[in-house]
Scaffold this active site. Structure first.
Site: not given
Ligand code: F6R
Length: 611
Positions: A2, A27, A74, A101-102, A484, A488, A491, A507, A606
């Site tokens: 949030c 957020r 969120w 937020n929290g 990775e 990507k 998501e 396996h 994010k």
């Molecule tokens: C994926 C992504 C997330 C962050 C994860 C950690 O694209 O962005 O998997 O990498 O939430 O976030 P940070 O790096 O801010 O600790």
């Protein structure tokens, strides 16, 4: 997660609040709301959906006021809906409004106590419980500040909140414990937000509140208390990077951020490498003694940052000859550790606020076997930077797209600097160091060349976007790159994708391979190439469709069952960074074809400040 914003100014604050919310949507973005104080008392608007919908509603109702708070959510407690959206009101005839937020961990017990006192709740959220707890302390003797003081002593968990009171219409009270909160100061007034980014348009300066701080802002002042004492927090000037968040000529922030990677890497390296060497002081003046005494490395991180850690493990063991363990932070924090003394703990995080990584860092700070903690982080004022002994900022600039791109490549770049600093003290010869430094220095140009594949990958994505599943394969330090790439893709395009170390395929997962299962492989020209080729033959023999991103010296040829994309990635050590880029582009173009919400994919946020 949030995002919260508050404003007390000499003019209408609704546009400042809404602009702040737009900048905080990273957020969370499942519902949004605003409350202002004006001649009608306390007025509130909430909607299930994004900030853009709230903007429309605010404009159509002509809501205005000189003091107000706003929120982008969120969902944690209670599904996304109008009634669970903030601000939550409480008290006699909705006297106060709260944005939070929290997580209030003792919300269930407090809810019960409030119900026993006859309070009826309107939402399923823990935040409304906080609002009711504050309202419960308002009385003829107790104003809003006293009520907040009493309530924060009763709630457990983490919070940053802002609260306004119809009976005290010139002020906002804010408080923080665990979740970030900043105060901004501009020509027209004072502001509150979860991140300085939200205030960059209206403030020239900001200060970071500390855990336990309570703040009161009005149009003309901000006063901060910690306990019963007033405290002064340092004011900082806004830097250019906090201000820029526009899209320019790009369609999406993710696309912009992918294309910013050459510059982002150059910024990470700036002032840190010189004449074939990494500057020994980049981790701060006291770092030399820590690095000299380091016997092992433990890294904890989440998501994409965890993938960066996995690559770093290969680098640390190979180039620095130092034992390295890597663990997902949410697992690390709840496990008993048998750690050897002299271990350097590294937390990797774009935001510096990820709850699990922060908790892992706090654990390491308490454990004497970790002789120091280092945060590799993109946000200079973040909690992790404040909590760690040493810091290496990635300098990627603000990353707005929820899917991390430039943060990842700059984390890898920063990690290689740490590898070199540790390696120099152990097994890395000066010539080997200058070779690695030259590879780093070449990175911006080489990434720029990989980005030229964009149009080709956009065309390839047309074959890919209608698939429901995909496998990603890599070996060695490129296995985390396959992970990775799969993350990507899933998501942002919602195509189910899994990564495997290519040798592991037979396996079990090979059973999945048929003409409907595209297999993406990352094929650098390194000592594992022939092994990888054999693994890919196993796929081909089962009719699997291969998409191979290969160094142009790897000797792959496109045919009916295999599409090859050639990269120029001759330098082995940094090749994982180069191979990341086409996988980002593949995910981006698939998502674009599928018309998903690329910058704000469903269900995500994010900055993951809840566990
Ligand atoms: C994926 C992504 C997330 C962050 C994860 C950690 O694209 O962005 O998997 O990498 O939430 O976030 P940070 O790096 O801010 O600790």
């Amino acid at each position: 997660m949030c995002g919260i914003v508050g404003a007390a100014a000499r003019q209408d604050v609704t546009s400042a609040l809404l602009e702040g919310l737009k900048r905080l949507e990273y957020r969370g973005y499942d519902s949004a709301g605003i409350a202002v104080l004006n001649d009608h008392g306390l007025q509130r608007l909430r909607c299930n959906g994004k900030v853009a919908e709230l903007v429309q509603e605010t404009e159509s109702t002509g809501l205005s006021g000189q003091v107000g708070i706003a929120h982008t959510r969120w969902a944690t407690h209670g599904a996304p809906s109008d009634r669970n959206a903030h601000p939550h009101v409480a008290g006699m005839d909705g006297r106060i409004a709260v944005v939070h937020n929290g997580i209030i961990e003792n919300h269930a017990a407090l809810r019960k106590q409030q119900q026993d006192r006859g309070i009826a709740h309107d939402s399923d959220t823990d935040s409304e419980i906080l609002a009711c707890q504050i309202a419960g302390h308002l009385s003829a003797q107790n104003g809003l500040l006293d009520a907040v003081r009493a309530a924060v002593d009763e709630v457990e968990g983490s919070f940053a909140f802002g609260v306004i009171d119809r009976e005290d219409p010139e002020r906002i009270i804010g408080a923080r414990r665990g979740s970030p909160l900043v105060v901004g100061h501009g020509d027209s007034g004072y502001y509150l937000a979860s991140d300085p980014l939200a205030l960059a348009e209206v403030s020239s300066q900001y200060c970071l509140l500390q855990n336990g701080d309570i703040v009161m802002i009005s149009e003309g002042e901000a006063v901060v208390w910690n306990g019963s004492e007033t405290v002064v927090r340092e004011w900082r000037e806004f830097q250019g990077t906090e201000v820029q968040s526009g899209l320019g000529d790009y369609e999406h922030h993710m696309q912009k951020e992918i294309f910013e990677q050459p510059d982002a890497v150059a910024q990470t390296l700036e002032g840190r490498i010189e004449t074939g060497r990494v500057d020994d002081g980049i981790l701060g003046p006291d770092a030399g003694t820590v690095l000299d005494a380091t016997r092992a490395v433990q890294i904890a991180a989440c998501g994409t940052s965890y993938h960066a850690a996995l690559v770093a493990r290969h680098w640390l063991e190979r180039h620095a000859g130092i034992h390295c363990q890597v663990e997902i932070a949410s697992e690390f924090r709840y496990r008993q550790h048998a750690q050897d003394p002299g271990t350097l703990f590294i937390a990797i995080s774009q935001s510096g606020e990820t709850a699990d990584t922060l908790a892992a860092l706090e654990m390491a700070n308490q454990d004497p076997n970790y002789h120091a903690t280092l945060a590799i982080c993109n946000v200079a004022h973040s909690s992790m930077v404040q909590e760690s002994d040493l810091t290496l900022l990635t300098h990627a600039g603000p990353e707005i797209g929820v899917a991390s791109t430039k943060a990842f490549v700059t984390q890898l770049t920063a990690l290689m600097l740490v590898v070199i600093l540790l390696g120099r003290r152990r097994t890395l010869a000066p010539e080997a160091e200058s070779d690695l430094v030259a590879q780093l220095a070449n990175l911006p140009t080489r990434i720029g060349r990989v980005l030229e594949l964009d149009a080709g990958i956009a065309a390839l994505s047309k074959q890919f976007a209608n698939r429901h599943h995909a496998l990603f394969l890599g070996r060695g330090s490129h296995y985390p790159i396959a992970m990775e790439g799969a993350l990507k893709l899933k998501e942002i395009s919602y195509i189910h994708a899994e990564a495997y170390a290519a040798g592991e395929l037979k396996h079990g997962p090979l059973a999945l391979v048929d003409e409907d299962m595209p297999v993406v492989a990352v094929a650098p020209n390194n000592r594992l190439l022939e092994k990888l080729k054999s693994n890919l033959e196993e796929v081909r023999a089962r009719g699997g469709r291969l998409y191979v991103f290969a160094d142009r010296r790897s000797g792959f040829q496109s045919d009916d069952l295999m599409t090859v994309f050639e990269l120029d990635a001759p330098e082995n050590a940094v090749a994982p960074i180069l191979f990341t880029v086409p996988l980002q582009l593949l995910a981006y173009h698939c998502a674009k074809i599928k018309e998903t919400d690329i910058d704000q994919p469903r269900n995500l946020a994010k900055s993951v400040t809840v566990e």
